[in-house]
Motif scaffolding. Sequence first.
Motif, short mmCIF file in Angstrom:
data_model
loop_
_atom_site.label_atom_id
_atom_site.label_comp_id
_atom_site.label_asym_id
_atom_site.label_seq_id
_atom_site.Cartn_x
_atom_site.Cartn_y
_atom_site.Cartn_z
N GLY A 57 0.80 -1.22 0.00
CA GLY A 57 0.00 0.00 0.00
C GLY A 57 0.84 1.27 0.00
N VAL A 58 0.38 2.25 -0.79
CA VAL A 58 0.99 3.58 -0.81
C VAL A 58 -0.14 4.60 -0.74
CG1 VAL A 58 2.42 5.23 -2.08
CG2 VAL A 58 2.96 2.79 -2.19
N TYR A 59 -0.12 5.46 0.28
CA TYR A 59 -1.19 6.43 0.46
C TYR A 59 -0.62 7.82 0.67
CZ TYR A 59 -4.37 2.51 0.99
OH TYR A 59 -5.11 1.38 0.75
N THR A 60 -1.22 8.79 -0.01
CA THR A 60 -0.88 10.19 0.22
C THR A 60 -2.13 10.89 0.75
OG1 THR A 60 -1.37 10.65 -2.13
CG2 THR A 60 0.92 10.31 -1.52
N LEU A 61 -1.94 11.68 1.78
CA LEU A 61 -3.05 12.32 2.47
C LEU A 61 -2.73 13.78 2.72
CD1 LEU A 61 -3.41 9.56 5.20
CD2 LEU A 61 -5.04 9.89 3.34
N LEU A 62 -3.73 14.64 2.56
CA LEU A 62 -3.61 16.02 2.99
C LEU A 62 -4.31 16.11 4.34
CD1 LEU A 62 -2.62 18.87 2.34
CD2 LEU A 62 -4.87 19.35 1.36
N LEU A 63 -3.54 16.28 5.39
CA LEU A 63 -4.07 16.37 6.74
C LEU A 63 -4.28 17.84 7.07
CD1 LEU A 63 -1.68 13.75 8.38
CD2 LEU A 63 -3.85 13.36 7.19
N VAL A 64 -5.49 18.19 7.40
CA VAL A 64 -5.85 19.60 7.61
C VAL A 64 -6.24 19.80 9.07
CG1 VAL A 64 -7.33 21.50 6.86
CG2 VAL A 64 -6.68 19.70 5.23
N VAL A 65 -5.65 20.83 9.67
CA VAL A 65 -6.01 21.22 11.03
C VAL A 65 -7.00 22.38 10.92
CG1 VAL A 65 -5.18 22.01 13.28
CG2 VAL A 65 -3.74 20.54 11.85
N GLN A 66 -8.24 22.11 11.28
CA GLN A 66 -9.29 23.12 11.16
C GLN A 66 -9.24 24.07 12.35
OE1 GLN A 66 -12.53 20.19 10.83
NE2 GLN A 66 -13.02 21.07 8.83
N GLN A 67 -8.92 25.32 12.05
CA GLN A 67 -8.86 26.35 13.06
C GLN A 67 -9.00 27.70 12.35
OE1 GLN A 67 -5.06 25.51 14.85
NE2 GLN A 67 -3.90 25.97 13.01
N GLU A 68 -8.85 28.78 13.11
CA GLU A 68 -9.05 30.11 12.50
C GLU A 68 -8.15 30.29 11.29
OE1 GLU A 68 -8.96 34.83 13.79
OE2 GLU A 68 -8.73 33.27 15.29
N GLU A 69 -6.91 29.86 11.40
CA GLU A 69 -5.99 29.83 10.26
C GLU A 69 -5.64 28.36 10.02
OE1 GLU A 69 -2.61 32.32 10.74
OE2 GLU A 69 -3.80 34.11 11.16
N PRO A 70 -6.29 27.71 9.05
CA PRO A 70 -6.06 26.27 8.82
C PRO A 70 -4.59 25.95 8.57
CG PRO A 70 -7.93 27.07 7.54
CD PRO A 70 -7.26 28.28 8.10
N ALA A 71 -4.19 24.78 9.04
CA ALA A 71 -2.81 24.30 8.83
C ALA A 71 -2.86 23.01 8.03
CB ALA A 71 -2.11 24.09 10.17
N PHE A 72 -1.77 22.74 7.31
CA PHE A 72 -1.78 21.62 6.36
C PHE A 72 -0.49 20.81 6.47
CE2 PHE A 72 -4.16 25.20 4.79
CZ PHE A 72 -5.35 24.65 4.35
N VAL A 73 -0.65 19.49 6.45
CA VAL A 73 0.49 18.57 6.41
C VAL A 73 0.23 17.54 5.32
CG1 VAL A 73 1.82 16.82 7.65
CG2 VAL A 73 1.04 18.87 8.86
N LEU A 74 1.13 17.46 4.38
CA LEU A 74 1.06 16.45 3.33
C LEU A 74 1.80 15.22 3.83
CD1 LEU A 74 0.19 15.87 0.39
CD2 LEU A 74 2.42 16.74 -0.35
N ALA A 75 1.12 14.08 3.85
CA ALA A 75 1.70 12.86 4.41
C ALA A 75 1.71 11.75 3.36
CB ALA A 75 0.91 12.40 5.64
N ARG A 76 2.76 10.95 3.40
CA ARG A 76 2.87 9.79 2.50
C ARG A 76 3.26 8.57 3.32
NH1 ARG A 76 4.04 8.75 -3.07
NH2 ARG A 76 5.15 6.79 -3.40
N ALA A 77 2.43 7.55 3.28
CA ALA A 77 2.73 6.26 3.92
C ALA A 77 3.03 5.27 2.80
CB ALA A 77 1.54 5.79 4.75
#
Length: 291
Positions: A57-77
């Motif tokens: 398995g290979v997965y790419t995900l955009l992980l979003v932190v929902q807050q007043e100013e959203p934050a983003f982490v691009l992750a690959r497993a």
Amino acid sequence: MRSNRGIFWYSLGLTLLLLLPMVLTVAFFTDQYQKQQLLRQASAADSTLHIKPGAQGVYTLLLVVQQEEPAFVLARADGPQQTVTLCALPGSLRVSAPSGTTTLAECALSAGAGRAAQLLVGTVATGETAAPALHYIAATPATWADCAGRTASARIDTASLLDAAARTRLGYGEDPIAVCTAAQASELIAQLQAALPGAGEGCMARAAVWAAFLRQDPALLAGLPDGLRSRSARLLTDLLAADLNALGETLAYLSARTALTIDYTTAAVAAARGGVQLTEEGMAAVCALLL
């Protein structure tokens, strides 16, 4: 008559003597062929049994932190490579949109995390490369902490992020190690981001802290899918039940690998009108995670 009978038996015996080696040869090669076929089948079955669930398995995900100013982490497993890589992206990152350009944060706030993932893919994908599949998961800081387990803790070496003067201002002058739980991670990340210059460097703190938690406790990877399922009402994602099951298999496989490598990388950005944009190096870093 006796002469004819003798000739008959003599001819039959001679014929049998000639045919017997041929029959035995055919029987021998037939037996060898059957044995080879059985060995091939056994080998194929044996190799299939050794492929563990999630190993491919290979997965790419955009992980979003929902807050007043959203934050983003691009992750690959990556199961085959036995790696988990995180790359924080600034909310001010400019991405291509049908009407022009917008930022990841503006898009997430106005159109949702799914649309932000689509525009990110559209920005880095070229006509020569098929658009990769990028799933997304969006949740508040509290929900992310709950998914990890609020009491999970990690030690973060601030010296890898901050210079001596910045560490002293934050109280890590003598001991650069910060210890925090998942519930405290959001506060620590905010402190580190404020001490780092620029949007690209500042957002890197989130990837560094998250990577520290996963590196020091790989079991968090295996437990993430169950955490997401139990809090499905508090998050947004395009992962279907089958997708989440398959992702869970890959994360469980990775968490048990002694050769597992967990790290974070940086996508270099440059100032642009209304935000920042990926440099050539930053574009290559993001493409390496997506493709």
